[in-house]
Scaffold this motif. Structure first.
Motif, PDB file in Angstrom:
ATOM      1  N   LEU A 141     -43.909 -22.588 -17.411  1.00  0.00           N
ATOM      2  CA  LEU A 141     -43.979 -22.626 -15.734  1.00  0.00           C
ATOM      3  C   LEU A 141     -45.404 -22.881 -15.738  1.00  0.00           C
ATOM      4  O   LEU A 141     -45.659 -23.474 -14.894  1.00  0.00           O
ATOM      5  N   SER A 142     -46.312 -22.014 -16.071  1.00  0.00           N
ATOM      6  CA  SER A 142     -47.648 -22.192 -16.088  1.00  0.00           C
ATOM      7  C   SER A 142     -48.333 -23.472 -16.654  1.00  0.00           C
ATOM      8  O   SER A 142     -49.243 -23.866 -15.813  1.00  0.00           O
ATOM      9  N   VAL A 143     -47.702 -24.113 -17.562  1.00  0.00           N
ATOM     10  CA  VAL A 143     -48.477 -25.480 -17.954  1.00  0.00           C
ATOM     11  C   VAL A 143     -47.863 -26.539 -16.861  1.00  0.00           C
ATOM     12  O   VAL A 143     -48.529 -27.310 -16.161  1.00  0.00           O
ATOM     13  N   GLU A 144     -46.669 -26.358 -16.449  1.00  0.00           N
ATOM     14  CA  GLU A 144     -46.225 -27.232 -15.219  1.00  0.00           C
ATOM     15  C   GLU A 144     -46.885 -27.275 -14.025  1.00  0.00           C
ATOM     16  O   GLU A 144     -47.418 -28.215 -13.465  1.00  0.00           O
ATOM     17  N   ALA A 145     -47.061 -25.931 -13.533  1.00  0.00           N
ATOM     18  CA  ALA A 145     -48.108 -25.533 -12.371  1.00  0.00           C
ATOM     19  C   ALA A 145     -49.619 -26.258 -12.488  1.00  0.00           C
ATOM     20  O   ALA A 145     -49.642 -26.866 -11.561  1.00  0.00           O
ATOM     21  N   THR A 146     -50.042 -25.849 -13.759  1.00  0.00           N
ATOM     22  CA  THR A 146     -51.327 -26.626 -13.760  1.00  0.00           C
ATOM     23  C   THR A 146     -51.423 -27.974 -13.824  1.00  0.00           C
ATOM     24  O   THR A 146     -52.297 -28.747 -13.135  1.00  0.00           O
ATOM     25  N   ALA A 147     -50.476 -28.725 -14.439  1.00  0.00           N
ATOM     26  CA  ALA A 147     -50.312 -30.331 -14.737  1.00  0.00           C
ATOM     27  C   ALA A 147     -50.099 -30.898 -13.121  1.00  0.00           C
ATOM     28  O   ALA A 147     -50.849 -31.683 -12.683  1.00  0.00           O
ATOM     29  N   TYR A 148     -49.202 -30.101 -12.515  1.00  0.00           N
ATOM     30  CA  TYR A 148     -48.970 -30.306 -11.019  1.00  0.00           C
ATOM     31  C   TYR A 148     -50.194 -30.335 -10.141  1.00  0.00           C
ATOM     32  O   TYR A 148     -50.525 -31.202  -9.513  1.00  0.00           O
ATOM     33  N   PHE A 149     -51.306 -29.212 -10.300  1.00  0.00           N
ATOM     34  CA  PHE A 149     -52.335 -28.841  -9.436  1.00  0.00           C
ATOM     35  C   PHE A 149     -53.219 -29.919  -9.907  1.00  0.00           C
ATOM     36  O   PHE A 149     -53.812 -30.686  -8.974  1.00  0.00           O
ATOM     37  N   THR A 150     -53.231 -30.363 -11.046  1.00  0.00           N
ATOM     38  CA  THR A 150     -54.357 -31.360 -11.603  1.00  0.00           C
ATOM     39  C   THR A 150     -53.944 -32.665 -10.835  1.00  0.00           C
ATOM     40  O   THR A 150     -55.103 -33.293 -10.200  1.00  0.00           O
ATOM     41  N   VAL A 151     -52.949 -33.402 -10.992  1.00  0.00           N
ATOM     42  CA  VAL A 151     -52.532 -34.285 -10.309  1.00  0.00           C
ATOM     43  C   VAL A 151     -52.668 -34.452  -8.613  1.00  0.00           C
ATOM     44  O   VAL A 151     -53.163 -35.251  -8.077  1.00  0.00           O
ATOM     45  N   ALA A 152     -52.186 -33.078  -8.164  1.00  0.00           N
ATOM     46  CA  ALA A 152     -52.115 -33.053  -6.787  1.00  0.00           C
ATOM     47  C   ALA A 152     -53.668 -32.898  -6.167  1.00  0.00           C
ATOM     48  O   ALA A 152     -53.872 -33.251  -4.928  1.00  0.00           O
ATOM     49  N   GLU A 153     -54.488 -32.661  -7.173  1.00  0.00           N
ATOM     50  CA  GLU A 153     -56.006 -32.590  -6.716  1.00  0.00           C
ATOM     51  C   GLU A 153     -56.633 -33.777  -6.901  1.00  0.00           C
ATOM     52  O   GLU A 153     -57.300 -34.255  -6.148  1.00  0.00           O
ATOM     53  N   ALA A 154     -56.128 -34.482  -8.041  1.00  0.00           N
ATOM     54  CA  ALA A 154     -57.045 -35.543  -8.571  1.00  0.00           C
ATOM     55  C   ALA A 154     -56.715 -36.716  -7.673  1.00  0.00           C
ATOM     56  O   ALA A 154     -57.696 -37.705  -7.226  1.00  0.00           O
ATOM     57  N   LEU A 155     -55.245 -36.772  -7.122  1.00  0.00           N
ATOM     58  CA  LEU A 155     -55.069 -38.249  -6.267  1.00  0.00           C
ATOM     59  C   LEU A 155     -55.864 -38.449  -4.881  1.00  0.00           C
ATOM     60  O   LEU A 155     -56.306 -39.111  -4.586  1.00  0.00           O
ATOM     61  N   PRO A 156     -55.721 -37.038  -4.007  1.00  0.00           N
ATOM     62  CA  PRO A 156     -56.780 -37.292  -2.773  1.00  0.00           C
ATOM     63  C   PRO A 156     -58.123 -37.315  -3.331  1.00  0.00           C
ATOM     64  O   PRO A 156     -58.657 -38.122  -2.350  1.00  0.00           O
ATOM     65  N   ASN A 157     -58.642 -36.858  -4.132  1.00  0.00           N
ATOM     66  CA  ASN A 157     -60.038 -36.942  -4.490  1.00  0.00           C
ATOM     67  C   ASN A 157     -60.240 -38.506  -4.696  1.00  0.00           C
ATOM     68  O   ASN A 157     -61.358 -39.007  -4.096  1.00  0.00           O
ATOM     69  N   ALA A 158     -59.409 -39.183  -5.289  1.00  0.00           N
ATOM     70  CA  ALA A 158     -59.578 -40.464  -5.661  1.00  0.00           C
ATOM     71  C   ALA A 158     -59.295 -41.616  -4.396  1.00  0.00           C
ATOM     72  O   ALA A 158     -60.421 -42.352  -4.226  1.00  0.00           O
ATOM     73  N   ALA A 159     -58.602 -41.041  -3.783  1.00  0.00           N
ATOM     74  CA  ALA A 159     -58.202 -41.760  -2.182  1.00  0.00           C
ATOM     75  C   ALA A 159     -59.476 -41.594  -1.218  1.00  0.00           C
ATOM     76  O   ALA A 159     -59.803 -42.484  -0.610  1.00  0.00           O
ATOM     77  N   ARG A 160     -60.050 -40.403  -1.302  1.00  0.00           N
ATOM     78  CA  ARG A 160     -61.087 -40.057  -0.286  1.00  0.00           C
ATOM     79  C   ARG A 160     -62.575 -40.585  -0.931  1.00  0.00           C
ATOM     80  O   ARG A 160     -63.322 -40.876   0.126  1.00  0.00           O
ATOM     81  N   HIS A 161     -62.732 -40.641  -2.140  1.00  0.00           N
ATOM     82  CA  HIS A 161     -63.997 -40.799  -2.570  1.00  0.00           C
ATOM     83  C   HIS A 161     -64.457 -42.088  -3.183  1.00  0.00           C
ATOM     84  O   HIS A 161     -65.710 -42.342  -3.489  1.00  0.00           O
ATOM     85  N   SER A 162     -63.453 -42.729  -3.993  1.00  0.00           N
ATOM     86  CA  SER A 162     -63.671 -43.551  -4.849  1.00  0.00           C
ATOM     87  C   SER A 162     -63.693 -45.227  -4.494  1.00  0.00           C
ATOM     88  O   SER A 162     -64.334 -45.760  -5.253  1.00  0.00           O
ATOM     89  N   GLY A 163     -63.060 -45.563  -3.376  1.00  0.00           N
ATOM     90  CA  GLY A 163     -62.718 -46.762  -3.051  1.00  0.00           C
ATOM     91  C   GLY A 163     -61.858 -47.364  -4.101  1.00  0.00           C
ATOM     92  O   GLY A 163     -61.664 -48.717  -4.324  1.00  0.00           O
ATOM     93  N   ALA A 164     -61.122 -46.709  -4.793  1.00  0.00           N
ATOM     94  CA  ALA A 164     -60.189 -47.299  -5.676  1.00  0.00           C
ATOM     95  C   ALA A 164     -58.993 -48.097  -5.151  1.00  0.00           C
ATOM     96  O   ALA A 164     -58.670 -47.919  -4.194  1.00  0.00           O
ATOM     97  N   THR A 165     -58.736 -49.290  -5.731  1.00  0.00           N
ATOM     98  CA  THR A 165     -57.581 -49.994  -5.318  1.00  0.00           C
ATOM     99  C   THR A 165     -56.174 -49.652  -6.063  1.00  0.00           C
ATOM    100  O   THR A 165     -55.092 -50.299  -5.754  1.00  0.00           O
TER     101      THR A 165
END
Length: 100
Positions: free
Chosen positions: A9-33
């Motif tokens: 469960l701790s690995v699943e939670a860490t993987a989820y947190f990683t993606v849940a934090e990385a996606l908004p960062n990309a949307a806000r700051h990168s100009g990615a398409t």
């Protein structure tokens, strides 16, 4: 991509947190398409990669989302590798041990 199998469960939670934090960062700051998320398990290591075609230049600083991700990953004896040259692309690779 196939089944990742049972993960602690701790690995699943860490993987989820990683993606849940990385996606908004990309949307806000990168100009990615384009943003991609890949996860696979090899032996007892879960690998998660978030990549995008944005402007690059991502870096860690105190209080940033990337620093938070690194702290969470390292708390589980994992590693985070960030590659983000100016002009892009950006790739964040996380490896988490998942032996139970």
């Amino acid at each position: 991509m196939g089944e990742l199998g049972h993960l602690p469960l701790s690995v699943e939670a860490t993987a989820y947190f990683t993606v849940a934090e990385a996606l908004p960062n990309a949307a806000r700051h990168s100009g990615a398409t384009r943003v991609s998320v890949e996860a696979d398990r090899r032996a007892e290591v879960l690998r998660v990669e978030v990549a995008h075609d944005g402007v690059g230049g991502a870096w860690e600083r105190d209080g940033s989302g990337l620093t938070g991700i690194r702290r969470r990953v390292e708390a589980h004896d994992g590693t985070l590798t960030l590659t983000s040259p100016p002009g892009g692309p950006t790739r964040m690779k996380v490896e988490l041990p998942c032996a139970s």
